[in-house]
Enzyme design. Sequence first.
Site, PDB file in Angstrom:
ATOM      1  N   GLY A  79      38.299 -43.138  73.018  1.00 40.98           N
ATOM      2  CA  GLY A  79      39.679 -42.894  72.598  1.00 40.98           C
ATOM      3  C   GLY A  79      40.196 -43.966  71.652  1.00 40.98           C
ATOM      4  O   GLY A  79      41.061 -43.697  70.810  1.00 40.98           O
ATOM      5  N   ASP A 114      45.500 -41.741  80.075  1.00 43.13           N
ATOM      6  CA  ASP A 114      45.149 -41.551  81.496  1.00 43.13           C
ATOM      7  C   ASP A 114      43.842 -42.313  81.730  1.00 43.13           C
ATOM      8  O   ASP A 114      42.774 -41.729  81.838  1.00 43.13           O
ATOM      9  CB  ASP A 114      44.979 -40.048  81.754  1.00 43.13           C
ATOM     10  CG  ASP A 114      44.669 -39.737  83.203  1.00 43.13           C
ATOM     11  OD1 ASP A 114      44.636 -40.664  84.032  1.00 43.13           O
ATOM     12  OD2 ASP A 114      44.446 -38.548  83.499  1.00 43.13           O
ATOM     13  N   SER A 115      43.963 -43.635  81.768  1.00 40.59           N
ATOM     14  CA  SER A 115      42.760 -44.474  81.704  1.00 40.59           C
ATOM     15  C   SER A 115      42.415 -45.091  83.052  1.00 40.59           C
ATOM     16  O   SER A 115      43.214 -45.067  83.987  1.00 40.59           O
ATOM     17  CB  SER A 115      42.997 -45.614  80.717  1.00 40.59           C
ATOM     18  OG  SER A 115      43.888 -46.546  81.276  1.00 40.59           O
ATOM     19  N   HIS A 162      49.293 -36.744  88.555  1.00 37.29           N
ATOM     20  CA  HIS A 162      49.106 -35.811  87.438  1.00 37.29           C
ATOM     21  C   HIS A 162      50.408 -35.113  87.036  1.00 37.29           C
ATOM     22  O   HIS A 162      50.664 -34.892  85.853  1.00 37.29           O
ATOM     23  CB  HIS A 162      47.982 -34.812  87.763  1.00 37.29           C
ATOM     24  CG  HIS A 162      46.650 -35.489  87.811  1.00 37.29           C
ATOM     25  ND1 HIS A 162      45.818 -35.462  88.906  1.00 37.29           N
ATOM     26  CD2 HIS A 162      46.031 -36.274  86.892  1.00 37.29           C
ATOM     27  CE1 HIS A 162      44.745 -36.193  88.653  1.00 37.29           C
ATOM     28  NE2 HIS A 162      44.849 -36.690  87.443  1.00 37.29           N
ATOM     29  N   GLN A 176      29.916 -46.908  83.625  1.00 37.67           N
ATOM     30  CA  GLN A 176      30.452 -47.185  84.962  1.00 37.67           C
ATOM     31  C   GLN A 176      29.637 -46.490  86.042  1.00 37.67           C
ATOM     32  O   GLN A 176      28.834 -45.608  85.769  1.00 37.67           O
ATOM     33  CB  GLN A 176      31.910 -46.714  85.031  1.00 37.67           C
ATOM     34  CG  GLN A 176      32.107 -45.252  84.651  1.00 37.67           C
ATOM     35  CD  GLN A 176      33.435 -44.951  83.975  1.00 37.67           C
ATOM     36  OE1 GLN A 176      34.355 -45.757  84.001  1.00 37.67           O
ATOM     37  NE2 GLN A 176      33.544 -43.782  83.361  1.00 37.67           N
TER      38      GLN A 176
HETATM   39  N1  SAM Z   1      44.082 -41.490  87.481  1.00 35.32           N
HETATM   40  C1  SAM Z   1      43.182 -42.540  87.310  1.00 35.32           C
HETATM   41  C2  SAM Z   1      43.652 -43.891  87.699  1.00 35.32           C
HETATM   42  O1  SAM Z   1      44.682 -44.356  87.195  1.00 35.32           O
HETATM   43  O2  SAM Z   1      43.010 -44.490  88.530  1.00 35.32           O
HETATM   44  C3  SAM Z   1      42.495 -42.517  85.980  1.00 35.32           C
HETATM   45  C4  SAM Z   1      41.689 -41.288  85.905  1.00 35.32           C
HETATM   46  S1  SAM Z   1      40.530 -40.926  84.727  1.00 35.32           S
HETATM   47  C5  SAM Z   1      39.147 -40.721  85.774  1.00 35.32           C
HETATM   48  C6  SAM Z   1      40.206 -42.355  83.769  1.00 35.32           C
HETATM   49  C7  SAM Z   1      39.154 -42.086  82.704  1.00 35.32           C
HETATM   50  O3  SAM Z   1      39.326 -42.955  81.593  1.00 35.32           O
HETATM   51  C8  SAM Z   1      37.713 -42.293  83.183  1.00 35.32           C
HETATM   52  O4  SAM Z   1      37.088 -41.054  83.292  1.00 35.32           O
HETATM   53  C9  SAM Z   1      37.083 -43.168  82.088  1.00 35.32           C
HETATM   54  O5  SAM Z   1      35.768 -42.790  81.771  1.00 35.32           O
HETATM   55  C10 SAM Z   1      38.059 -42.944  80.934  1.00 35.32           C
HETATM   56  N2  SAM Z   1      38.025 -43.981  79.899  1.00 35.32           N
HETATM   57  C11 SAM Z   1      37.940 -45.326  80.064  1.00 35.32           C
HETATM   58  N3  SAM Z   1      37.907 -45.939  78.867  1.00 35.32           N
HETATM   59  C12 SAM Z   1      37.992 -44.956  77.910  1.00 35.32           C
HETATM   60  C13 SAM Z   1      38.010 -44.958  76.483  1.00 35.32           C
HETATM   61  N4  SAM Z   1      37.926 -46.110  75.786  1.00 35.32           N
HETATM   62  N5  SAM Z   1      38.095 -43.766  75.854  1.00 35.32           N
HETATM   63  C14 SAM Z   1      38.172 -42.606  76.537  1.00 35.32           C
HETATM   64  N6  SAM Z   1      38.153 -42.539  77.883  1.00 35.32           N
HETATM   65  C15 SAM Z   1      38.063 -43.697  78.566  1.00 35.32           C
END
Ligand code: SAM
Length: 284
Positions: free
Chosen positions: A140, A157-158, A64, A33
Amino acid sequence: MNPEFWFTEKYSETCGFSLKVKEVLETKESKFQRLDILDTYDFGKVMLLDGLIMLTERDEFVYHEMITNVPLFSHPNPQDVLVIGGGDGGTVRELSRHTYLNSITEVEIDEIVVNAARKYMPFVGCGYDNEKVNLIIGDGIEFVKDKEDAYDIIIIDSTDPFGPAEGLFSGEFYSNVKRALKDNGLVVAQAENPYYDTKWMMRSVNNMRKAFLDKVECYLAYIPTYPSGMWNFAIGYKDKAPSLSFEKERYEKLQLKFKYYNDSIHKACFALPEFVKDLLKQKT
Ligand code: SAM
């Protein structure tokens, strides 16, 4: 810097949310990304992933506090917690305040998110300073495939359901999550909003329902910089419904200072407006 530099997140072709920007602090691209860190007039530091607001300095506390404390104070004895995503550190920051936890594991796919949060957003990046937090850089979806009876709470938290996060909204993923949970375990996921692109909200809720045999509840929180300001969380449970469970004794003993969550909010957040209840009746 152009004094009239504005960032707009488009919610549809005809609607969006804009912030006047003081400065762009960082722009980076990973294989997953694009990341931008902005400094804004009204909401302080802002993290964007692929042009979408992930968090802002001014209102991140709502998201959070609500994604962590609702499941933690619903569970009778949480010990081991897994976070999937959450690379900004805000969720593990909140978990770290629950000092009785035995382990906090986070699996985040993209290291650039963690590094940027630690550098520009210490108010969330500080989550990684707790030595109990075990950060794993990885996917994940893959991580939970071989886990069984391992966690009391799993927090998804994706990012939104595109690119690497798409599989985090699927039925197969939620089945694996259920298996990874201990007997009275809980999963909570950020589950989009009831105004725009409601198919994503319903896909997440319905896939969780299938895996948890309908033992799923939704709760809401008010976050000004997320699309519609009304954010939905889905919580799947194996034992007692979170809306009926509140660990009052632990809550009073810990005396944590919150900015949004409290014992009344714990109950009230499960009260849903009629149009949301109607939306949740959709089973596809
Ligand atoms: N609070 C935020 C929102 O709802 O907009 C989400 C925050 S956090 C930054 C989301 C994270 O999920 C990102 O850092 C992204 O890289 C991670 N992410 C996306 N797909 C993932 C996966 N398959 N496994 C682990 N992390 C993942």
